[in-house]
Design a protein around this motif. Sequence first.
Motif, mmCIF file in Angstrom:
data_model
loop_
_atom_site.group_PDB
_atom_site.id
_atom_site.type_symbol
_atom_site.label_atom_id
_atom_site.label_comp_id
_atom_site.label_asym_id
_atom_site.label_seq_id
_atom_site.Cartn_x
_atom_site.Cartn_y
_atom_site.Cartn_z
ATOM 1 N N ARG A 1 0.831 -1.215 0.000
ATOM 2 C CA ARG A 1 0.000 0.000 0.000
ATOM 3 C C ARG A 1 0.858 1.254 0.000
ATOM 4 O O ARG A 1 0.554 2.239 -0.662
ATOM 5 C CB ARG A 1 -0.940 -0.011 1.201
ATOM 6 C CG ARG A 1 -1.941 -1.158 1.169
ATOM 7 C CD ARG A 1 -2.883 -1.136 2.335
ATOM 8 N NE ARG A 1 -3.804 -0.026 2.251
ATOM 9 C CZ ARG A 1 -4.777 0.208 3.132
ATOM 10 N NH1 ARG A 1 -4.928 -0.624 4.162
ATOM 11 N NH2 ARG A 1 -5.567 1.251 3.007
ATOM 12 N N ILE A 2 1.969 1.212 0.751
ATOM 13 C CA ILE A 2 2.887 2.367 0.773
ATOM 14 C C ILE A 2 3.535 2.557 -0.594
ATOM 15 O O ILE A 2 3.618 3.671 -1.103
ATOM 16 C CB ILE A 2 3.972 2.178 1.864
ATOM 17 C CG1 ILE A 2 3.320 2.246 3.257
ATOM 18 C CG2 ILE A 2 5.050 3.252 1.741
ATOM 19 C CD1 ILE A 2 4.260 1.914 4.394
ATOM 20 N N ASP A 3 3.964 1.440 -1.210
ATOM 21 C CA ASP A 3 4.579 1.517 -2.541
ATOM 22 C C ASP A 3 3.617 2.114 -3.566
ATOM 23 O O ASP A 3 4.017 2.880 -4.444
ATOM 24 C CB ASP A 3 5.046 0.140 -2.999
ATOM 25 C CG ASP A 3 6.253 -0.352 -2.233
ATOM 26 O OD1 ASP A 3 6.937 0.494 -1.611
ATOM 27 O OD2 ASP A 3 6.520 -1.573 -2.238
ATOM 28 N N SER A 4 2.333 1.752 -3.451
ATOM 29 C CA SER A 4 1.352 2.258 -4.418
ATOM 30 C C SER A 4 1.169 3.767 -4.263
ATOM 31 O O SER A 4 0.882 4.474 -5.235
ATOM 32 C CB SER A 4 0.011 1.547 -4.233
ATOM 33 O OG SER A 4 -0.593 1.876 -2.991
ATOM 34 N N LEU A 5 1.319 4.289 -3.032
ATOM 35 C CA LEU A 5 1.186 5.727 -2.799
ATOM 36 C C LEU A 5 2.402 6.502 -3.294
ATOM 37 O O LEU A 5 2.300 7.657 -3.726
ATOM 38 C CB LEU A 5 0.996 6.009 -1.303
ATOM 39 C CG LEU A 5 -0.370 5.654 -0.704
ATOM 40 C CD1 LEU A 5 -0.332 5.832 0.810
ATOM 41 C CD2 LEU A 5 -1.461 6.519 -1.302
#
Length: 288
Positions: free
Chosen positions: A282-286
């Motif tokens: 989820r952090i990578d997608s942001l």
Amino acid sequence: MARKANTTNLGMIGLAAARSASLFAVDEGRSYRELSLAQIHANAAQPRTRFDAEALQELARSIEQHGVLQPILVREISPDSYEIIAGERRFRACELAEQMTIPAIVMVTEDAGVLALLENIQREDLDPFDLARFLQRLLLEHGATHEQLATLIGKSRPYVTRVLGLLRLPPLVMEECRDQPQISLSLLMEIAEAEDEALQMVLWDQAKLGTTVKALRRVKQNGGKLEEAEQEDAKAKLVRTAPTEPLLRNSHRLSQHLDRLKQKGQPLNDVQAAALRALRERIDSLLK
């Protein structure tokens, strides 16, 4: 015995009228009336250009329960037609609450914008760019001097000059500033006084990291360069001093928790590992 400042709505508008009378032909005559919302129109010269939707809803609920605690200020622009001088938030909230009337004080003035500016300044924080634009309008349309404007808003002449200087900032800075409440007016003034737009953008990036006015001046003197150690200190300070930013606060807590797990040297179980992998995704997608 020291005299306390009159912070009531009527007290402040009286001060506004007294300050502006000699410059802008404002008459202190006034009368109290209960007006229909249909008779009232927004003021095109209103200095405040943004109204928080959630705060308006809260005010509307309060008005439904307790009524309007302070009358708005208006001027008559034609028979049975009035323009708002100050109190547009209350007016909008009354519309949301589906009120039919609102208490109002009718002022006699030729320039509603002047009193609207003064009422906003004295009652709550005004966006610095809204203030700068309004002061510029008074300069252009009324021929007022910086000294006269200083008297009008109760500030010094250098303060007025520096506020007007904010209009030299790049449009991107003005736009991003809306989402950077931690950046003070003093920092904005320092950035605006930089020599060129390129340096202003460098200083703006540093200000977003939490740089102090003193550090920002050093950056200006060094042609926009900031030592790496100072950058890291600024980033750490931003995380520590941003209680209004839940994302930064919670990420800092999570980092501390992960550090403690690492220090213990205990392997993660399957549930913990899966949760962290999902969080990483989820952090990578942001960050893409």
